[in-house]
Design a protein around this motif. Structure first.
Motif, PDB file in Angstrom:
ATOM      1  N   CYS A 225       8.361  -0.957  -1.921  1.00 58.70           N
ATOM      2  CA  CYS A 225       7.536   0.043  -2.600  1.00 58.70           C
ATOM      3  C   CYS A 225       6.073  -0.368  -2.677  1.00 58.70           C
ATOM      4  CB  CYS A 225       8.047   0.289  -4.025  1.00 58.70           C
ATOM      5  SG  CYS A 225       9.661   1.101  -4.107  1.00 58.70           S
ATOM      6  N   HIS A 226       5.826  -1.669  -2.836  1.00 56.03           N
ATOM      7  CA  HIS A 226       4.471  -2.173  -3.060  1.00 56.03           C
ATOM      8  C   HIS A 226       3.915  -2.858  -1.816  1.00 56.03           C
ATOM      9  CE1 HIS A 226       4.482  -1.491  -7.422  1.00 56.03           C
ATOM     10  NE2 HIS A 226       5.731  -1.888  -7.405  1.00 56.03           N
ATOM     11  N   THR A 227       2.603  -3.037  -1.822  1.00 56.75           N
ATOM     12  CA  THR A 227       1.954  -3.796  -0.764  1.00 56.75           C
ATOM     13  C   THR A 227       1.263  -5.014  -1.349  1.00 56.75           C
ATOM     14  OG1 THR A 227      -0.043  -2.443  -0.996  1.00 56.75           O
ATOM     15  CG2 THR A 227       1.525  -1.792   0.701  1.00 56.75           C
ATOM     16  N   MET A 228       1.095  -6.026  -0.508  1.00 59.68           N
ATOM     17  CA  MET A 228       0.242  -7.169  -0.792  1.00 59.68           C
ATOM     18  C   MET A 228      -0.586  -7.424   0.454  1.00 59.68           C
ATOM     19  SD  MET A 228       2.095 -10.128  -3.013  1.00 59.68           S
ATOM     20  CE  MET A 228       2.310  -9.945  -4.793  1.00 59.68           C
ATOM     21  N   PHE A 229      -1.877  -7.574   0.279  1.00 59.09           N
ATOM     22  CA  PHE A 229      -2.803  -7.708   1.406  1.00 59.09           C
ATOM     23  C   PHE A 229      -2.673  -6.522   2.357  1.00 59.09           C
ATOM     24  CE2 PHE A 229      -1.634 -12.218   0.374  1.00 59.09           C
ATOM     25  CZ  PHE A 229      -2.814 -12.519  -0.289  1.00 59.09           C
ATOM     26  N   GLY A 230      -2.269  -5.367   1.809  1.00 55.83           N
ATOM     27  CA  GLY A 230      -2.137  -4.173   2.634  1.00 55.83           C
ATOM     28  C   GLY A 230      -0.853  -4.077   3.416  1.00 55.83           C
ATOM     29  N   GLU A 231       0.011  -5.083   3.286  1.00 56.14           N
ATOM     30  CA  GLU A 231       1.284  -5.095   4.021  1.00 56.14           C
ATOM     31  C   GLU A 231       2.423  -4.678   3.100  1.00 56.14           C
ATOM     32  OE1 GLU A 231       1.851  -5.634   7.226  1.00 56.14           O
ATOM     33  OE2 GLU A 231      -0.266  -5.933   7.646  1.00 56.14           O
ATOM     34  N   GLY A 232       3.240  -3.752   3.560  1.00 57.93           N
ATOM     35  CA  GLY A 232       4.378  -3.298   2.777  1.00 57.93           C
ATOM     36  C   GLY A 232       4.449  -1.793   2.775  1.00 57.93           C
ATOM     37  N   ALA A 233       5.183  -1.238   1.810  1.00 57.18           N
ATOM     38  CA  ALA A 233       5.307   0.211   1.701  1.00 57.18           C
ATOM     39  C   ALA A 233       4.178   0.754   0.830  1.00 57.18           C
ATOM     40  CB  ALA A 233       6.660   0.579   1.109  1.00 57.18           C
ATOM     41  N   TYR A 234       3.741   1.956   1.117  1.00 58.32           N
ATOM     42  CA  TYR A 234       2.611   2.552   0.401  1.00 58.32           C
ATOM     43  C   TYR A 234       3.083   3.588  -0.614  1.00 58.32           C
ATOM     44  CZ  TYR A 234      -0.710   0.167   3.378  1.00 58.32           C
ATOM     45  OH  TYR A 234      -1.453  -0.806   4.000  1.00 58.32           O
ATOM     46  N   TYR A 235       4.267   3.348  -1.181  1.00 63.38           N
ATOM     47  CA  TYR A 235       4.797   4.268  -2.187  1.00 63.38           C
ATOM     48  C   TYR A 235       4.210   3.963  -3.559  1.00 63.38           C
ATOM     49  CZ  TYR A 235       8.135   6.587  -5.270  1.00 63.38           C
ATOM     50  OH  TYR A 235       8.692   7.369  -6.248  1.00 63.38           O
TER      51      TYR A 235
END
Length: 286
Positions: free
Chosen positions: A60-70
């Protein structure tokens, strides 16, 4: 330029570019320990990273722009929210967000206390990595990014009659320098005040709305519930900044077990002059 010269130029240019590339690569690797805050990778941080992956937070979350953009990017979350708030939130997110009102709700992951402590340590380590401004436009936690939650000083007298621009769209007047500096600090101090507080009436975020703060402060001081040392609005605001638990704003979202969720670090991290500017800005909201 003949064929031989052209060939030599191409070979020379390629060799030069390769040397520059290798030099930059070596320099980047040389700076990695400092940029990545590697010296502070403790066992707690490593355990926190494992918790992050075990609960699939990246779904659900991103770190450094990596991950899901929910859900919001959490790269700098500990600069926007203090440890008490994050601890309470991870124990029971539903007390902070309502699905019908906010159109979202984080599921209760039923984390153990040590898992919560570890994952917050991991996120704190991440927040101190020099990411050089990446991602450029992350999905932020609720705060100053929400249209209508910011109110510039010069809008206070115009609010009723001028609706040509949304709150925060017009610059603060430079005539009131301490107030202008305080407004800038409100949006740039770490943790960011605007990430938790709205200046719009009735808009409560992670912290209560600060609209009409001077008037609210005077009423609070006069009430039987107030046990602090302030005698006027300015002193109350200053006390709230440097000693947040001196008065606990009513509501389970804002404190727990007699401790405010507002970080207590401002009194140490901000200079006396900075606090003076913040007080001047916040006291201007009558």
């Amino acid at each position: 330029m003949n064929k031989r010269q052209t060939r030599l130029f191409a070979i020379g240019s390629t060799a030069f570019a390769a040397v520059v590339f290798l030099g930059l690569t070596v320099d980047s690797h040389r700076q990695f320990p400092k940029l990545t805050n590697a010296d502070n990778i403790s066992e707690t941080v490593v355990r926190g990273q494992n918790v992050w992956h075990a609960y699939n937070c990246i779904n659900c979350h991103t770190m450094f722009g990596e991950g899901a953009y929910y859900a919001p990017d959490l790269t700098k979350i500990t600069e926007q929210r203090g440890v008490p708030y994050l601890t309470a939130f991870l124990k029971d997110p539903s007390q902070f967000y309502d699905e019908q009102k906010h159109r979202r709700i984080m599921p209760n992951l039923n984390m153990k206390d040590d898992e919560i402590s570890d994952v917050i340590a991991f996120m704190d380590w991440v927040s101190k990595v020099d990411n050089q401004g990446w991602p450029p436009r992350p999905i932020l936690v609720s705060g100053g990014s929400i249209p209508g939650t910011d109110l510039a000083i010069d809008q206070q007298s115009q609010q009723a009659s001028d609706t040509s621009a949304p709150p925060g769209a017009r610059p603060v007047s430079t005539d009131n320098n301490p107030i202008a500096l305080g407004q800038a600090l409100f949006k740039s101090a770490v943790p960011t005040c605007a990430a938790c507080h709205s200046m719009a009436p009735g808009v409560n975020l992670a912290g209560p709305s600060l609209a009409n703060l001077a008037t609210v402060a005077e009423k609070t001081i006069a009430s039987d519930d107030y046990k602090g040392k302030a005698t006027n609005a300015e002193e109350f605001i200053r006390e709230s900044i440097v000693e947040p638990s001196a008065y606990l704003h009513p509501g389970p979202m804002f404190s727990a077990n007699g401790v405010s969720f507002m970080p207590p670090s401002y009194g140490k991290d901000l200079s006396k002059e900075d606090i003076d500017h913040l007080v001047a800005y916040l006291a201007s909201f009558k």
